[in-house]
Design an enzyme around this catalytic site. Structure first.
Site, PDB file in Angstrom:
ATOM      1  N   PHE A  12       0.834  -1.207   0.000  1.00  0.00           N
ATOM      2  CA  PHE A  12       0.000   0.000   0.000  1.00  0.00           C
ATOM      3  C   PHE A  12       0.873   1.264   0.000  1.00  0.00           C
ATOM      4  O   PHE A  12       0.853   2.056  -0.952  1.00  0.00           O
ATOM      5  CB  PHE A  12      -0.933  -0.085   1.218  1.00  0.00           C
ATOM      6  CG  PHE A  12      -1.560   1.202   1.637  1.00  0.00           C
ATOM      7  CD1 PHE A  12      -2.186   2.032   0.716  1.00  0.00           C
ATOM      8  CD2 PHE A  12      -1.532   1.584   2.978  1.00  0.00           C
ATOM      9  CE1 PHE A  12      -2.777   3.230   1.120  1.00  0.00           C
ATOM     10  CE2 PHE A  12      -2.119   2.769   3.394  1.00  0.00           C
ATOM     11  CZ  PHE A  12      -2.727   3.591   2.467  1.00  0.00           C
ATOM     12  N   GLY A  37       2.353  -7.843  -0.320  1.00  0.00           N
ATOM     13  CA  GLY A  37       2.245  -6.868  -1.410  1.00  0.00           C
ATOM     14  C   GLY A  37       1.513  -7.479  -2.602  1.00  0.00           C
ATOM     15  O   GLY A  37       1.406  -8.698  -2.702  1.00  0.00           O
ATOM     16  N   TYR A 146       5.485  -7.484  15.853  1.00  0.00           N
ATOM     17  CA  TYR A 146       5.609  -6.268  15.044  1.00  0.00           C
ATOM     18  C   TYR A 146       6.264  -5.163  15.875  1.00  0.00           C
ATOM     19  O   TYR A 146       7.261  -4.573  15.469  1.00  0.00           O
ATOM     20  CB  TYR A 146       4.217  -5.837  14.596  1.00  0.00           C
ATOM     21  CG  TYR A 146       4.166  -4.643  13.672  1.00  0.00           C
ATOM     22  CD1 TYR A 146       4.785  -4.666  12.434  1.00  0.00           C
ATOM     23  CD2 TYR A 146       3.452  -3.500  14.035  1.00  0.00           C
ATOM     24  CE1 TYR A 146       4.709  -3.560  11.579  1.00  0.00           C
ATOM     25  CE2 TYR A 146       3.366  -2.413  13.177  1.00  0.00           C
ATOM     26  CZ  TYR A 146       3.992  -2.444  11.947  1.00  0.00           C
ATOM     27  OH  TYR A 146       3.902  -1.369  11.105  1.00  0.00           O
ATOM     28  N   LYS A 150       9.973  -3.528  15.270  1.00  0.00           N
ATOM     29  CA  LYS A 150      10.113  -2.119  14.908  1.00  0.00           C
ATOM     30  C   LYS A 150      10.955  -1.364  15.941  1.00  0.00           C
ATOM     31  O   LYS A 150      11.671  -0.429  15.596  1.00  0.00           O
ATOM     32  CB  LYS A 150       8.733  -1.466  14.758  1.00  0.00           C
ATOM     33  CG  LYS A 150       7.964  -1.968  13.529  1.00  0.00           C
ATOM     34  CD  LYS A 150       8.650  -1.546  12.239  1.00  0.00           C
ATOM     35  CE  LYS A 150       7.839  -1.869  11.005  1.00  0.00           C
ATOM     36  NZ  LYS A 150       8.514  -1.464   9.760  1.00  0.00           N
ATOM     37  N   ARG A 187      -7.689  -4.578   8.637  1.00  0.00           N
ATOM     38  CA  ARG A 187      -7.659  -3.215   9.195  1.00  0.00           C
ATOM     39  C   ARG A 187      -9.057  -2.639   9.157  1.00  0.00           C
ATOM     40  O   ARG A 187      -9.890  -3.014   8.331  1.00  0.00           O
ATOM     41  CB  ARG A 187      -6.703  -2.334   8.396  1.00  0.00           C
ATOM     42  CG  ARG A 187      -5.314  -2.818   8.530  1.00  0.00           C
ATOM     43  CD  ARG A 187      -4.332  -1.777   8.120  1.00  0.00           C
ATOM     44  NE  ARG A 187      -3.143  -1.971   8.907  1.00  0.00           N
ATOM     45  CZ  ARG A 187      -2.887  -1.351  10.052  1.00  0.00           C
ATOM     46  NH1 ARG A 187      -3.715  -0.466  10.524  1.00  0.00           N
ATOM     47  NH2 ARG A 187      -1.796  -1.623  10.713  1.00  0.00           N
TER      48      ARG A 187
HETATM   49  N1  UDP Z   1     -11.505  -2.686  14.452  1.00  0.00           N
HETATM   50  C1  UDP Z   1     -12.864  -2.853  14.520  1.00  0.00           C
HETATM   51  N2  UDP Z   1     -13.480  -3.645  13.575  1.00  0.00           N
HETATM   52  C2  UDP Z   1     -12.809  -4.266  12.571  1.00  0.00           C
HETATM   53  C3  UDP Z   1     -11.409  -4.085  12.494  1.00  0.00           C
HETATM   54  C4  UDP Z   1     -10.787  -3.287  13.462  1.00  0.00           C
HETATM   55  O1  UDP Z   1     -13.530  -2.313  15.406  1.00  0.00           O
HETATM   56  O2  UDP Z   1     -13.448  -4.986  11.765  1.00  0.00           O
HETATM   57  C5  UDP Z   1     -10.837  -1.841  15.465  1.00  0.00           C
HETATM   58  C6  UDP Z   1      -9.623  -2.468  16.129  1.00  0.00           C
HETATM   59  O3  UDP Z   1      -9.993  -3.247  17.243  1.00  0.00           O
HETATM   60  C7  UDP Z   1      -8.815  -1.231  16.508  1.00  0.00           C
HETATM   61  C8  UDP Z   1      -9.164  -0.217  15.424  1.00  0.00           C
HETATM   62  O4  UDP Z   1     -10.348  -0.685  14.799  1.00  0.00           O
HETATM   63  O5  UDP Z   1      -9.263  -0.732  17.756  1.00  0.00           O
HETATM   64  C9  UDP Z   1      -8.084  -0.066  14.373  1.00  0.00           C
HETATM   65  O6  UDP Z   1      -7.707  -1.342  13.953  1.00  0.00           O
HETATM   66  P1  UDP Z   1      -6.669  -1.607  12.790  1.00  0.00           P
HETATM   67  O7  UDP Z   1      -6.467  -3.075  12.691  1.00  0.00           O
HETATM   68  O8  UDP Z   1      -7.116  -0.897  11.561  1.00  0.00           O
HETATM   69  O9  UDP Z   1      -5.326  -0.879  13.228  1.00  0.00           O
HETATM   70  P2  UDP Z   1      -4.489  -0.776  14.585  1.00  0.00           P
HETATM   71  O10 UDP Z   1      -5.210  -1.463  15.717  1.00  0.00           O
HETATM   72  O11 UDP Z   1      -3.178  -1.389  14.272  1.00  0.00           O
HETATM   73  O12 UDP Z   1      -4.440   0.689  14.781  1.00  0.00           O
END
Ligand code: UDP
Length: 328
Positions: A12, A37, A146, A150, A187
């Site tokens: 992305f 990718g 992860y 990092k 995500r």
């Molecule tokens: N999330 C959600 N429903 C989904 C996928 C993710 O509510 O179907 C929530 C997840 O629990 C988190 C937020 O959205 O609190 C962002 O999640 P993501 O996986 O996009 O990124 P990250 O947690 O790494 O910021």
């Protein structure tokens, strides 16, 4: 003509960075092992003589015959579902992969920028997060593969800078969205938009009160470009400080898509950070950078991209089609 190597080129962020550096007049060498990718993200670049692609896994020794001026290390899985599926690769690309690219940068006397993440702050105890906060990370949780890779990446990058005098930069990237995100990477944004397009309910994890701050990809790319050309070696947060709860975000997606999907609540994943918002004072001071694209503008563009995808893509669970591609 300056030459830049971009790892994770078919991902992305990587694919958007390839386009930007081509536009700036660079020769771009893209590298990707295509685990997460997708070749479709960059196949429109293959006809350009200023673009070269190497199908290679950077956790193995990286050989590049050409001279290099710059390296962007963006190869890494970057979604919680990917960390669960490929935890060892996630650890290796951030550690061994980074070591190989630092070695390459040293050999080529190139400047290197590594893609770090807001995950180095873990589930943060201070809010918003500024670069001098050391974080609150569970090393052995599902995200640990992860987060710790990092954190190691940042440590080894600073060591190469201090010990070898290498020209290094560290970008701490907060949640970023835009066209070419994988619809099925788990995500929240592609999850919600995919659900809306399939007429399914939107799955909010936990009570939806957890927050994120979403940055549109073009803004992020501008920040990376400025940081690479700057003289700063300490980490810089890049993200959009406009914070939103996941529940509010779900209603924004409902409104945007006009879908009649309801919200359904699902269990909160382990170690899911409760709050996340970048303090971008450093990026403002050092780079004169701040995001320009509002969430409503960025979401419209992103929704158009997902809407235009072939219907069958909405139902695909796997995405790595390099083998199919080379057979064509
Ligand atoms: N999330 C959600 N429903 C989904 C996928 C993710 O509510 O179907 C929530 C997840 O629990 C988190 C937020 O959205 O609190 C962002 O999640 P993501 O996986 O996009 O990124 P990250 O947690 O790494 O910021």
């Amino acid at each position: 003509m300056k030459r830049i190597l971009i790892t994770g080129a078919a991902g992305f962020l990587g694919s958007h960075l390839c386009e930007r550096f081509l536009k700036e007049g660079f020769h771009v060498i893209g590298m990707d092992n295509l685990i997460t990718g997708r070749i479709e993200n960059i196949e429109h670049l293959f006809r350009l003589k200023e673009f070269t692609f190497y199908h290679h896994d950077v956790t193995r020794f990286v050989y590049v015959p050409e001279e290099l001026d710059y390296i962007l290390h963006f190869a890494s899985p970057a979604s919680p579902i990917d960390y669960l599926k490929i935890p060892i690769q996630t650890l290796k690309v951030g550690s061994l992969g980074t070591h190989h690219l630092l070695g390459l940068a040293k050999a080529k006397k190139a400047c290197i920028l590594v893609a770090s993440t807001s995950e180095v702050y873990g589930d943060p105890l201070i809010h918003p997060q500024s670069e001098d906060y050391w974080g609150h990370v569970n090393p052995i949780g599902p995200r640990g593969v992860y987060d710790e890779a990092k954190r190691f990446q940042e440590a080894i990058t600073m060591a190469y800078h201090r010990y070898h005098g290498l020209d290094t930069k560290i970008a701490r990237i907060f949640n970023t969205y835009g066209p070419r995100m994988r619809l099925n990477d788990g995500r929240v944004l592609p999850a919600f938009i995919g659900q809306a397009l399939r007429g399914e309910d939107l799955t909010v994890f936990g009570d939806g009160k957890q927050t994120r701050s979403f940055c549109f990809v073009d803004d992020l790319v501008e920040g990376i470009y400025r940081l690479l050309l700057s003289d700063y070696h300490e980490p810089v947060n890049l993200g959009n400080p406009d914070e939103v709860s996941i529940l509010e975000f779900a209603s924004e997606i409902q409104e945007l898509t006009g879908a009649r999907s309801k919200v359904v609540f699902k269990p909160l994943p382990v170690d899911d950070p409760m709050q996340r918002q970048p303090d971008i004072s450093r990026a403002k001071d050092w780079l004169g950078w701040e995001p320009r694209v509002s969430r409503s503008e960025g979401l419209k563009v992103t929704y158009e991209y997902f809407k235009a995808l072939p219907q069958e893509d909405l139902y695909k669970t796997e995405h790595n089609n390099f083998e199919e591609y080379i057979k064509k």
